[in-house]
Design an enzyme around this catalytic site. Structure first.
Site, PDB file in Angstrom:
ATOM      1  N   ARG A 114       0.845  -1.213   0.000  1.00 14.08           N
ATOM      2  CA  ARG A 114       0.000   0.000   0.000  1.00 14.08           C
ATOM      3  C   ARG A 114       0.875   1.257   0.000  1.00 14.08           C
ATOM      4  NH1 ARG A 114      -2.604  -3.673  -0.901  1.00 14.08           N
ATOM      5  NH2 ARG A 114      -4.591  -4.321  -0.010  1.00 14.08           N
ATOM      6  N   SER A 116     -10.879  -0.441   3.385  1.00 10.89           N
ATOM      7  CA  SER A 116     -10.092  -0.630   4.613  1.00 10.89           C
ATOM      8  C   SER A 116      -9.568   0.711   5.088  1.00 10.89           C
ATOM      9  CB  SER A 116      -8.902  -1.542   4.346  1.00 10.89           C
ATOM     10  OG  SER A 116      -9.347  -2.766   3.832  1.00 10.89           O
ATOM     11  N   GLU A 149      -4.973   4.029   6.113  1.00  8.25           N
ATOM     12  CA  GLU A 149      -4.604   3.779   4.711  1.00  8.25           C
ATOM     13  C   GLU A 149      -4.973   4.958   3.797  1.00  8.25           C
ATOM     14  OE1 GLU A 149      -5.612  -0.181   2.978  1.00  8.25           O
ATOM     15  OE2 GLU A 149      -6.478   1.000   1.360  1.00  8.25           O
TER      16      GLU A 149
END
Ligand SMILES: Cc1cc2nc3c(=O)[nH]c(=O)nc-3n(C[C@H](O)[C@H](O)[C@H](O)COP(=O)(O)OP(=O)(O)OC[C@H]3O[C@@H](n4cnc5c(N)ncnc54)[C@H](O)[C@@H]3O)c2cc1C
Length: 336
Positions: free
Chosen positions: A164, A236, A332
């Site tokens: 990520r 998420s 995130e």
């Protein structure tokens, strides 16, 4: 002259649905639109915010900025080499691209089906799902370099992809604006069925084709994740923390059901959803925001709230997880 819109409402440009405005916004439908907007004297003193589908951002308030709404189209296939290369404009819808390649008989992106957002944002956090990350199907990006005021090509090494993560979240942040992405679809195609949940979904299907795998991914995701068109969310909200083996072993000794995955470098990725769930947050609501009942990793906005509400809840969750497990979980989405 760029076609700027003043005090432009961004509620439909972020999947949390926060009701904020941009001082100036412009629809960027070509590279020329992009350069014109950046060179326009009316925007010269404003910070620049790039938005694709707004599915991985938390807009923290009205933006005293020039917001570039990335809508550059384009789709081109080069099948002349050993592998197939597909180039798509930054503004193309990611899931649309996945489906189009499959319809064109070009498998390789099926595991990444139904991830919201645009093609241009996919490299920013190296999107990943169901056992595949973008970097495994990546050739290069074309981007405008705001430092040198020129278009450049960046290959995978220059993008410095991680979990990520990429250069675009660090040294390249506020520097590169991606206008097109070229994907490399390896030949021969090998289905990626290593992810347990996906394998279960396809049980009994002999040699599934890419389209069948895409449908299985869509089915799993539709069951598990809230549709942003119905309930505000950014998927998420927390990354899965990566810890040393010794720390993971100590945690597993005290918590036998701990969910963790060994990484190639010997460290362990802990399931942030499990950590949050253990702290009792799953399904908890706090005014206009909350934690999704079916997946503790997803924070939701029911409407009428703001990023302040969301970030307060996120902070409370991260603090509680840290107190209980000694592990700090990080957001995130990009906080703008
Ligand atoms: C229901 C749901 C499920 C999700 N599932 C997943 C998942 O499985 N895996 C996963 O990895 N992600 C997932 N996400 C997160 C998100 O979909 C991805 O990160 C997606 O790539 C974001 O695309 P976007 O166009 O919406 O980006 P935006 O939210 O608009 O932007 C994200 C960041 O990228 C920057 N950016 C956008 N476009 C450009 C550009 N052209 N050039 C330079 N910078 C740019 C923005 O400035 C911002 O910093 C999910 C989100 C939701 C809502």
């Amino acid at each position: 002259m760029a076609d700027f819109q003043e005090f432009y409402p961004l509620r439909r440009h972020n999947t949390f649905g926060f009701d904020v405005r941009a001082r100036l916004a412009v629809h960027v439908r070509s590279e020329q639109d992009l350069v014109e907007a950046l060179d326009d004297p009316r925007a010269r003193d404003l910070p620049v915010v790039v938005l694709g589908g707004g599915s991985n951002v938390v807009l923290s308030g009205d933006l005293d900025a020039l917001v570039l709404l990335m809508e550059i189209p384009g789709y081109r296939v080069d099948a002349t080499g050993a592998d197939v290369h597909v180039t798509a404009g930054a503004g193309e819808n990611w899931h649309g691209l996945v489906c189009r390649t499959i319809d064109d008989g070009l498998p390789g992106l099926e595991n990444l089906a139904l991830i919201p957002g645009t093609v241009g944002a996919a490299p920013i956090q190296n999107i990943g799902a169901y056992g595949v990350e973008l970097c495994e199907r990546f050739a290069s990006v074309r981007a405008y370099d705001r430092q040198t005021r020129a278009f450049v090509e960046l290959d995978a090494a220059q993008c410095a992809f991680g979990y990520r993560d990429s250069v675009f979240k660090h040294a390249g942040r506020d520097r590169y604006i991606i206008t097109a992405v070229t994907l490399r679809l390896p030949r021969p195609w090998q289905p990626a069925l290593g992810y347990a949940e996906l394998a279960r979904e396809l049980e009994g299907v002999a040699s599934p084709e890419a389209g069948r795998i895409r449908d299985a991914v869509v089915a799993i995701r539709s069951r598990k994740l809230p549709d942003p068109a119905v309930i505000g969310n950014a998927g998420s909200f927390f990354k899965n923390p990566i810890v040393e083996a010794a720390q993971r072993d100590a945690l597993a000794a005290g918590h036998p059901t701990l969910v963790s995955y060994r990484q190639p470098d010997g460290r362990y990725k802990l399931a942030a959803g499990w950590l949050i769930d253990q702290c009792g947050f799953k399904g908890v609501n706090d005014g206009p925001v909350g934690v999704y009942g079916k997946q503790a990793l997803v924070l939701v906005h029911h409407g009428g709230g703001s990023a302040r509400d969301l970030l307060a809840l996120a902070g409370r969750i991260a603090d509680t997880v840290e107190e209980r497990f000694g592990v700090r979980i990080e957001a995130e989405p990009v906080i703008v």
